[in-house]
Design a protein around this motif. Structure first.
Motif, PDB file in Angstrom:
ATOM      1  N   VAL A   8       0.834  -1.208   0.000  1.00  0.00           N
ATOM      2  CA  VAL A   8       0.000   0.000   0.000  1.00  0.00           C
ATOM      3  C   VAL A   8       0.868   1.258   0.000  1.00  0.00           C
ATOM      4  O   VAL A   8       0.639   2.190  -0.790  1.00  0.00           O
ATOM      5  CB  VAL A   8      -0.954  -0.004   1.223  1.00  0.00           C
ATOM      6  N   VAL A   9       1.872   1.291   0.866  1.00  0.00           N
ATOM      7  CA  VAL A   9       2.723   2.483   0.955  1.00  0.00           C
ATOM      8  C   VAL A   9       3.494   2.691  -0.352  1.00  0.00           C
ATOM      9  O   VAL A   9       3.562   3.818  -0.875  1.00  0.00           O
ATOM     10  CB  VAL A   9       3.693   2.359   2.158  1.00  0.00           C
ATOM     11  N   LEU A  10       4.031   1.607  -0.906  1.00  0.00           N
ATOM     12  CA  LEU A  10       4.758   1.736  -2.173  1.00  0.00           C
ATOM     13  C   LEU A  10       3.804   2.128  -3.304  1.00  0.00           C
ATOM     14  O   LEU A  10       4.116   3.012  -4.108  1.00  0.00           O
ATOM     15  CB  LEU A  10       5.450   0.421  -2.520  1.00  0.00           C
ATOM     16  N   GLY A  11       2.657   1.473  -3.350  1.00  0.00           N
ATOM     17  CA  GLY A  11       1.692   1.776  -4.423  1.00  0.00           C
ATOM     18  C   GLY A  11       1.234   3.219  -4.395  1.00  0.00           C
ATOM     19  O   GLY A  11       1.176   3.885  -5.435  1.00  0.00           O
ATOM     20  N   GLY A  65     -10.256  -4.042  -0.683  1.00  0.00           N
ATOM     21  CA  GLY A  65      -9.863  -5.270   0.017  1.00  0.00           C
ATOM     22  C   GLY A  65      -8.814  -5.045   1.077  1.00  0.00           C
ATOM     23  O   GLY A  65      -8.688  -5.830   2.011  1.00  0.00           O
ATOM     24  N   SER A  66      -8.070  -3.964   0.954  1.00  0.00           N
ATOM     25  CA  SER A  66      -7.025  -3.708   1.961  1.00  0.00           C
ATOM     26  C   SER A  66      -7.596  -3.078   3.233  1.00  0.00           C
ATOM     27  O   SER A  66      -6.840  -2.710   4.127  1.00  0.00           O
ATOM     28  CB  SER A  66      -5.904  -2.841   1.377  1.00  0.00           C
ATOM     29  N   GLY A  67      -8.911  -2.968   3.300  1.00  0.00           N
ATOM     30  CA  GLY A  67      -9.572  -2.515   4.529  1.00  0.00           C
ATOM     31  C   GLY A  67      -9.197  -1.104   4.921  1.00  0.00           C
ATOM     32  O   GLY A  67      -9.286  -0.175   4.113  1.00  0.00           O
ATOM     33  N   GLY A  68      -8.740  -0.941   6.146  1.00  0.00           N
ATOM     34  CA  GLY A  68      -8.375   0.377   6.651  1.00  0.00           C
ATOM     35  C   GLY A  68      -7.218   1.002   5.893  1.00  0.00           C
ATOM     36  O   GLY A  68      -7.095   2.227   5.830  1.00  0.00           O
ATOM     37  N   PHE A  69      -6.389   0.167   5.309  1.00  0.00           N
ATOM     38  CA  PHE A  69      -5.242   0.686   4.563  1.00  0.00           C
ATOM     39  C   PHE A  69      -5.669   1.427   3.290  1.00  0.00           C
ATOM     40  O   PHE A  69      -4.876   2.157   2.715  1.00  0.00           O
ATOM     41  CB  PHE A  69      -4.276  -0.453   4.206  1.00  0.00           C
ATOM     42  N   TYR A  70      -6.902   1.203   2.850  1.00  0.00           N
ATOM     43  CA  TYR A  70      -7.410   1.946   1.685  1.00  0.00           C
ATOM     44  C   TYR A  70      -7.373   3.443   1.984  1.00  0.00           C
ATOM     45  O   TYR A  70      -6.972   4.257   1.151  1.00  0.00           O
ATOM     46  CB  TYR A  70      -8.838   1.489   1.386  1.00  0.00           C
ATOM     47  N   PHE A  71      -7.793   3.795   3.198  1.00  0.00           N
ATOM     48  CA  PHE A  71      -7.823   5.209   3.583  1.00  0.00           C
ATOM     49  C   PHE A  71      -6.417   5.736   3.855  1.00  0.00           C
ATOM     50  O   PHE A  71      -6.136   6.912   3.633  1.00  0.00           O
ATOM     51  CB  PHE A  71      -8.737   5.389   4.797  1.00  0.00           C
ATOM     52  N   VAL A  72      -5.543   4.853   4.322  1.00  0.00           N
ATOM     53  CA  VAL A  72      -4.132   5.241   4.474  1.00  0.00           C
ATOM     54  C   VAL A  72      -3.560   5.602   3.110  1.00  0.00           C
ATOM     55  O   VAL A  72      -2.896   6.632   2.952  1.00  0.00           O
ATOM     56  CB  VAL A  72      -3.312   4.092   5.114  1.00  0.00           C
ATOM     57  N   ALA A  73      -3.847   4.762   2.115  1.00  0.00           N
ATOM     58  CA  ALA A  73      -3.351   5.026   0.758  1.00  0.00           C
ATOM     59  C   ALA A  73      -3.879   6.353   0.229  1.00  0.00           C
ATOM     60  O   ALA A  73      -3.145   7.139  -0.371  1.00  0.00           O
ATOM     61  CB  ALA A  73      -3.760   3.888  -0.171  1.00  0.00           C
ATOM     62  N   ARG A  74      -5.138   6.608   0.467  1.00  0.00           N
ATOM     63  CA  ARG A  74      -5.738   7.861  -0.022  1.00  0.00           C
ATOM     64  C   ARG A  74      -5.093   9.080   0.631  1.00  0.00           C
ATOM     65  O   ARG A  74      -4.905  10.112  -0.010  1.00  0.00           O
ATOM     66  CB  ARG A  74      -7.246   7.856   0.237  1.00  0.00           C
ATOM     67  N   SER A  75      -4.768   8.953   1.906  1.00  0.00           N
ATOM     68  CA  SER A  75      -4.167  10.117   2.568  1.00  0.00           C
ATOM     69  C   SER A  75      -2.680  10.262   2.238  1.00  0.00           C
ATOM     70  O   SER A  75      -2.142  11.362   2.316  1.00  0.00           O
ATOM     71  CB  SER A  75      -4.389  10.067   4.080  1.00  0.00           C
ATOM     72  N   ILE A  76      -2.031   9.175   1.870  1.00  0.00           N
ATOM     73  CA  ILE A  76      -0.630   9.293   1.451  1.00  0.00           C
ATOM     74  C   ILE A  76      -0.544   9.970   0.088  1.00  0.00           C
ATOM     75  O   ILE A  76       0.286  10.840  -0.147  1.00  0.00           O
ATOM     76  CB  ILE A  76       0.040   7.892   1.377  1.00  0.00           C
ATOM     77  N   GLU A  77      -1.447   9.563  -0.806  1.00  0.00           N
ATOM     78  CA  GLU A  77      -1.366  10.032  -2.192  1.00  0.00           C
ATOM     79  C   GLU A  77      -2.111  11.353  -2.351  1.00  0.00           C
ATOM     80  O   GLU A  77      -3.230  11.395  -2.854  1.00  0.00           O
ATOM     81  CB  GLU A  77      -1.952   8.962  -3.117  1.00  0.00           C
ATOM     82  N   LYS A  78      -1.460  12.423  -1.930  1.00  0.00           N
ATOM     83  CA  LYS A  78      -2.135  13.730  -1.960  1.00  0.00           C
ATOM     84  C   LYS A  78      -2.136  14.367  -3.344  1.00  0.00           C
ATOM     85  O   LYS A  78      -3.000  15.166  -3.660  1.00  0.00           O
ATOM     86  CB  LYS A  78      -1.467  14.659  -0.958  1.00  0.00           C
ATOM     87  N   ARG A  91      -1.031  -1.544  -9.636  1.00  0.00           N
ATOM     88  CA  ARG A  91      -0.999  -3.007  -9.433  1.00  0.00           C
ATOM     89  C   ARG A  91      -0.665  -3.340  -7.986  1.00  0.00           C
ATOM     90  O   ARG A  91      -1.224  -4.275  -7.417  1.00  0.00           O
ATOM     91  CB  ARG A  91       0.032  -3.670 -10.350  1.00  0.00           C
ATOM     92  N   PHE A  92       0.258  -2.597  -7.418  1.00  0.00           N
ATOM     93  CA  PHE A  92       0.636  -2.848  -6.016  1.00  0.00           C
ATOM     94  C   PHE A  92      -0.572  -2.664  -5.095  1.00  0.00           C
ATOM     95  O   PHE A  92      -0.814  -3.469  -4.195  1.00  0.00           O
ATOM     96  CB  PHE A  92       1.755  -1.889  -5.585  1.00  0.00           C
ATOM     97  N   LEU A  93      -1.321  -1.605  -5.336  1.00  0.00           N
ATOM     98  CA  LEU A  93      -2.485  -1.318  -4.478  1.00  0.00           C
ATOM     99  C   LEU A  93      -3.553  -2.403  -4.620  1.00  0.00           C
ATOM    100  O   LEU A  93      -4.128  -2.867  -3.629  1.00  0.00           O
ATOM    101  CB  LEU A  93      -3.070   0.051  -4.840  1.00  0.00           C
ATOM    102  N   ALA A  94      -3.802  -2.811  -5.859  1.00  0.00           N
ATOM    103  CA  ALA A  94      -4.813  -3.857  -6.078  1.00  0.00           C
ATOM    104  C   ALA A  94      -4.349  -5.180  -5.469  1.00  0.00           C
ATOM    105  O   ALA A  94      -5.131  -5.902  -4.843  1.00  0.00           O
ATOM    106  CB  ALA A  94      -5.072  -4.023  -7.573  1.00  0.00           C
ATOM    107  N   THR A  95      -3.059  -5.475  -5.618  1.00  0.00           N
ATOM    108  CA  THR A  95      -2.523  -6.720  -5.058  1.00  0.00           C
ATOM    109  C   THR A  95      -2.625  -6.714  -3.540  1.00  0.00           C
ATOM    110  O   THR A  95      -2.939  -7.745  -2.930  1.00  0.00           O
ATOM    111  CB  THR A  95      -1.057  -6.904  -5.484  1.00  0.00           C
ATOM    112  N   ALA A  96      -2.370  -5.563  -2.934  1.00  0.00           N
ATOM    113  CA  ALA A  96      -2.481  -5.454  -1.469  1.00  0.00           C
ATOM    114  C   ALA A  96      -3.896  -5.820  -1.020  1.00  0.00           C
ATOM    115  O   ALA A  96      -4.087  -6.559  -0.053  1.00  0.00           O
ATOM    116  CB  ALA A  96      -2.124  -4.044  -1.014  1.00  0.00           C
TER     117      ALA A  96
END
Lengths: 72, 176
Positions: B94-97, B123-136, B151-156
Protein backbone atom coordinates in the motif's frame (compact mmCIF):
# COMPACT_ATOMS: atom_id res chain seq x y z
CA UNK A 1 -4.75 11.13 9.74
CA UNK A 2 -2.82 7.87 9.90
CA UNK A 3 -1.54 8.60 6.44
CA UNK A 4 -0.35 12.01 7.61
CA UNK A 5 1.55 10.35 10.45
CA UNK A 6 3.24 7.99 8.00
CA UNK A 7 3.99 10.87 5.65
CA UNK A 8 5.50 12.79 8.54
CA UNK A 9 7.73 9.91 9.51
CA UNK A 10 8.74 8.73 6.04
CA UNK A 11 8.38 10.72 2.87
CA UNK A 12 7.06 8.15 0.42
CA UNK A 13 5.76 10.49 -2.24
CA UNK A 14 7.27 10.20 -5.68
CA UNK A 15 8.94 6.82 -5.27
CA UNK A 16 10.72 5.84 -8.46
CA UNK A 17 11.51 2.21 -9.12
CA UNK A 18 13.01 0.59 -12.17
CA UNK A 19 11.13 -2.26 -13.86
CA UNK A 20 13.41 -4.81 -12.23
CA UNK A 21 13.12 -3.22 -8.78
CA UNK A 22 9.34 -3.20 -9.08
CA UNK A 23 9.27 -6.85 -10.09
CA UNK A 24 11.74 -7.81 -7.36
CA UNK A 25 9.81 -6.08 -4.57
CA UNK A 26 6.53 -7.53 -5.81
CA UNK A 27 8.03 -11.03 -5.98
CA UNK A 28 9.55 -10.80 -2.50
CA UNK A 29 6.37 -9.50 -0.87
CA UNK A 30 4.08 -12.05 -2.52
CA UNK A 31 6.47 -14.93 -1.84
CA UNK A 32 6.71 -14.00 1.84
CA UNK A 33 2.94 -13.65 2.20
CA UNK A 34 2.21 -16.97 0.47
CA UNK A 35 4.99 -18.71 2.38
CA UNK A 36 3.62 -17.64 5.75
CA UNK A 37 0.01 -18.37 4.86
CA UNK A 38 0.50 -21.74 3.22
CA UNK A 39 3.20 -23.35 5.37
CA UNK A 40 3.35 -23.92 9.10
CA UNK A 41 6.92 -24.88 9.91
CA UNK A 42 9.65 -22.23 9.60
CA UNK A 43 11.89 -24.47 7.48
CA UNK A 44 9.03 -25.18 5.09
CA UNK A 45 8.23 -21.49 4.90
CA UNK A 46 11.79 -20.52 4.02
CA UNK A 47 12.00 -23.26 1.41
CA UNK A 48 8.69 -22.13 -0.13
CA UNK A 49 9.66 -18.45 -0.12
CA UNK A 50 13.02 -19.07 -1.80
CA UNK A 51 11.54 -21.39 -4.42
CA UNK A 52 8.61 -19.08 -5.14
CA UNK A 53 10.89 -16.05 -5.41
CA UNK A 54 13.18 -17.93 -7.77
CA UNK A 55 10.27 -18.92 -10.01
CA UNK A 56 8.84 -15.38 -9.97
CA UNK A 57 12.14 -13.93 -11.15
CA UNK A 58 12.96 -16.61 -13.72
CA UNK A 59 9.49 -16.55 -15.28
CA UNK A 60 9.29 -12.74 -15.14
CA UNK A 61 12.65 -12.25 -16.82
CA UNK A 62 11.85 -15.08 -19.26
CA UNK A 63 8.62 -13.43 -20.33
CA UNK A 64 10.45 -10.11 -20.61
CA UNK A 65 12.99 -11.62 -22.96
CA UNK A 66 10.29 -13.43 -24.92
CA UNK A 67 8.55 -10.11 -25.53
CA UNK A 68 11.73 -8.30 -26.56
CA UNK A 69 11.33 -8.87 -30.34
CA UNK A 70 7.88 -7.23 -30.21
CA UNK A 71 8.87 -4.22 -28.13
CA UNK A 72 9.48 -1.89 -31.05
CA UNK B 1 4.05 -47.36 17.11
CA UNK B 2 2.19 -45.72 14.32
CA UNK B 3 0.25 -43.65 16.81
CA UNK B 4 3.47 -42.43 18.44
CA UNK B 5 4.89 -41.40 15.11
CA UNK B 6 1.79 -39.52 14.07
CA UNK B 7 1.60 -37.80 17.46
CA UNK B 8 5.20 -36.70 17.21
CA UNK B 9 4.61 -35.32 13.78
CA UNK B 10 1.61 -33.41 15.01
CA UNK B 11 3.58 -31.96 17.90
CA UNK B 12 6.28 -30.84 15.52
CA UNK B 13 3.70 -29.14 13.36
CA UNK B 14 2.27 -27.34 16.33
CA UNK B 15 5.66 -26.27 17.62
CA UNK B 16 6.67 -25.18 14.17
CA UNK B 17 3.56 -23.11 13.74
CA UNK B 18 3.41 -19.56 14.97
CA UNK B 19 0.21 -20.27 16.80
CA UNK B 20 0.04 -20.85 20.50
CA UNK B 21 -3.41 -21.73 21.66
CA UNK B 22 -5.36 -19.90 18.99
CA UNK B 23 -8.88 -20.86 18.14
CA UNK B 24 -8.22 -22.52 14.81
CA UNK B 25 -4.67 -23.71 15.35
CA UNK B 26 -5.47 -25.18 18.74
CA UNK B 27 -8.47 -27.01 17.41
CA UNK B 28 -6.45 -28.57 14.64
CA UNK B 29 -3.64 -29.35 17.06
CA UNK B 30 -6.07 -30.72 19.59
CA UNK B 31 -7.73 -32.91 17.01
CA UNK B 32 -4.40 -34.27 15.83
CA UNK B 33 -3.27 -34.97 19.39
CA UNK B 34 -6.54 -36.52 20.33
CA UNK B 35 -7.40 -33.46 22.37
CA UNK B 36 -5.52 -34.92 25.30
CA UNK B 37 -2.64 -32.62 26.04
CA UNK B 38 -1.66 -28.99 26.43
CA UNK B 39 -3.51 -25.92 25.34
CA UNK B 40 -4.99 -27.81 22.40
CA UNK B 41 -6.90 -30.04 24.80
CA UNK B 42 -8.23 -27.10 26.78
CA UNK B 43 -9.29 -25.32 23.63
CA UNK B 44 -10.97 -28.49 22.41
CA UNK B 45 -13.13 -28.65 25.52
CA UNK B 46 -14.03 -24.99 25.07
CA UNK B 47 -14.84 -25.50 21.41
CA UNK B 48 -16.85 -28.61 22.13
CA UNK B 49 -19.10 -26.55 24.39
CA UNK B 50 -19.43 -23.85 21.73
CA UNK B 51 -22.30 -24.25 19.30
CA UNK B 52 -21.50 -24.51 15.59
CA UNK B 53 -23.44 -21.32 14.99
CA UNK B 54 -21.41 -19.49 17.65
CA UNK B 55 -18.22 -20.70 16.08
CA UNK B 56 -19.34 -19.54 12.64
CA UNK B 57 -20.21 -16.12 14.04
CA UNK B 58 -16.85 -15.87 15.75
CA UNK B 59 -15.08 -16.94 12.56
CA UNK B 60 -16.97 -14.31 10.59
CA UNK B 61 -16.04 -11.63 13.13
CA UNK B 62 -12.40 -12.69 12.88
CA UNK B 63 -12.55 -12.50 9.09
CA UNK B 64 -14.04 -8.99 9.21
CA UNK B 65 -11.40 -7.90 11.74
CA UNK B 66 -8.71 -9.32 9.47
CA UNK B 67 -10.14 -7.41 6.53
CA UNK B 68 -10.39 -4.09 8.38
CA UNK B 69 -6.89 -4.28 9.86
CA UNK B 70 -4.54 -6.57 7.92
CA UNK B 71 -3.22 -9.29 10.21
CA UNK B 72 -5.71 -8.67 13.02
CA UNK B 73 -7.64 -11.85 12.19
CA UNK B 74 -4.55 -13.99 12.65
CA UNK B 75 -3.54 -12.00 15.73
CA UNK B 76 -6.89 -12.84 17.32
CA UNK B 77 -6.12 -16.48 16.60
CA UNK B 78 -2.68 -15.97 18.18
CA UNK B 79 -0.94 -16.81 14.93
CA UNK B 80 1.58 -14.09 15.52
CA UNK B 81 4.00 -14.69 12.66
CA UNK B 82 1.20 -14.82 10.14
CA UNK B 83 -0.33 -11.68 11.63
CA UNK B 84 2.92 -9.75 11.34
CA UNK B 85 3.57 -11.08 7.85
CA UNK B 86 0.10 -10.04 6.65
CA UNK B 87 0.37 -6.59 8.18
CA UNK B 88 3.81 -5.93 6.76
CA UNK B 89 3.24 -7.31 3.27
CA UNK B 90 -0.06 -5.50 2.78
CA UNK B 91 1.40 -2.36 4.37
CA UNK B 92 4.49 -2.35 2.15
CA UNK B 93 2.40 -2.79 -0.99
CA UNK B 94 0.00 0.00 0.00
CA UNK B 95 2.72 2.48 0.96
CA UNK B 96 4.76 1.74 -2.17
CA UNK B 97 1.69 1.78 -4.42
CA UNK B 98 0.51 5.12 -3.09
CA UNK B 99 4.07 6.49 -3.07
CA UNK B 100 4.42 5.54 -6.73
CA UNK B 101 1.19 7.45 -7.39
CA UNK B 102 -0.83 4.45 -8.43
CA UNK B 103 -4.51 4.82 -9.20
CA UNK B 104 -6.71 4.44 -6.12
CA UNK B 105 -10.15 3.67 -7.47
CA UNK B 106 -13.22 5.22 -5.93
CA UNK B 107 -16.87 4.19 -5.86
CA UNK B 108 -17.62 6.68 -8.62
CA UNK B 109 -16.05 4.49 -11.30
CA UNK B 110 -17.25 4.83 -14.87
CA UNK B 111 -16.97 1.24 -16.07
CA UNK B 112 -16.64 -2.35 -14.91
CA UNK B 113 -12.85 -2.17 -14.67
CA UNK B 114 -13.08 0.80 -12.32
CA UNK B 115 -15.57 -1.10 -10.18
CA UNK B 116 -13.30 -4.15 -10.10
CA UNK B 117 -10.37 -1.92 -9.20
CA UNK B 118 -12.39 -0.34 -6.43
CA UNK B 119 -13.31 -3.75 -5.00
CA UNK B 120 -9.67 -4.82 -5.15
CA UNK B 121 -8.45 -1.62 -3.50
CA UNK B 122 -11.14 -1.81 -0.84
CA UNK B 123 -9.86 -5.27 0.02
CA UNK B 124 -7.02 -3.71 1.96
CA UNK B 125 -9.57 -2.51 4.53
CA UNK B 126 -8.38 0.38 6.65
CA UNK B 127 -5.24 0.69 4.56
CA UNK B 128 -7.41 1.95 1.69
CA UNK B 129 -7.82 5.21 3.58
CA UNK B 130 -4.13 5.24 4.47
CA UNK B 131 -3.35 5.03 0.76
CA UNK B 132 -5.74 7.86 -0.02
CA UNK B 133 -4.17 10.12 2.57
CA UNK B 134 -0.63 9.29 1.45
CA UNK B 135 -1.37 10.03 -2.19
CA UNK B 136 -2.14 13.73 -1.96
CA UNK B 137 -1.02 14.65 -5.46
CA UNK B 138 -3.37 12.17 -7.07
CA UNK B 139 -2.63 9.31 -9.42
CA UNK B 140 -0.14 9.59 -12.26
CA UNK B 141 -0.38 6.60 -14.54
CA UNK B 142 1.30 8.34 -17.48
CA UNK B 143 4.53 6.65 -16.38
CA UNK B 144 5.32 3.01 -15.66
CA UNK B 145 5.75 3.83 -11.97
CA UNK B 146 2.16 4.91 -11.57
CA UNK B 147 0.99 1.82 -13.42
CA UNK B 148 3.04 -0.40 -11.14
CA UNK B 149 1.64 1.49 -8.17
CA UNK B 150 -1.89 0.69 -9.32
CA UNK B 151 -1.00 -3.01 -9.43
CA UNK B 152 0.64 -2.85 -6.02
CA UNK B 153 -2.49 -1.32 -4.48
CA UNK B 154 -4.81 -3.86 -6.08
CA UNK B 155 -2.52 -6.72 -5.06
CA UNK B 156 -2.48 -5.45 -1.47
CA UNK B 157 -6.27 -5.61 -1.40
CA UNK B 158 -6.53 -9.09 -2.89
CA UNK B 159 -3.76 -10.35 -0.62
CA UNK B 160 -5.58 -9.01 2.42
CA UNK B 161 -8.83 -10.65 1.32
CA UNK B 162 -6.96 -13.92 0.95
CA UNK B 163 -5.48 -13.53 4.43
CA UNK B 164 -8.90 -12.75 5.91
CA UNK B 165 -10.32 -15.86 4.22
CA UNK B 166 -7.43 -17.88 5.63
CA UNK B 167 -8.14 -16.57 9.13
CA UNK B 168 -11.82 -17.39 8.64
CA UNK B 169 -11.05 -20.98 7.72
CA UNK B 170 -8.60 -21.33 10.62
CA UNK B 171 -11.20 -19.96 13.05
CA UNK B 172 -13.73 -22.50 11.79
CA UNK B 173 -11.31 -25.21 12.80
CA UNK B 174 -10.18 -26.20 9.35
CA UNK B 175 -6.52 -26.99 8.96
CA UNK B 176 -4.75 -23.89 7.76
Amino acid sequence: MIGNMIMGAIDVSGIRLSHFQGMLIFAVVISVAFGFLSRRRPADRIRYIVWSLFLFLVIGIGIGWAMYPFSR
Amino acid sequence: MTFENSSEQSVNEVVGDDSGSGVGGATVAGAELGGATGAGGVADVTQAQESPRGRETKALAIAVAGWLVPGLGHALLRMWARAVACFLTVGVLVVLGAGMRGNIFSSAGGDAFDTLGYVADLGSGGFYFVARSIEKLGADVSHANGDYGTRFLATAGILNLLAALHAFEAARGHKA
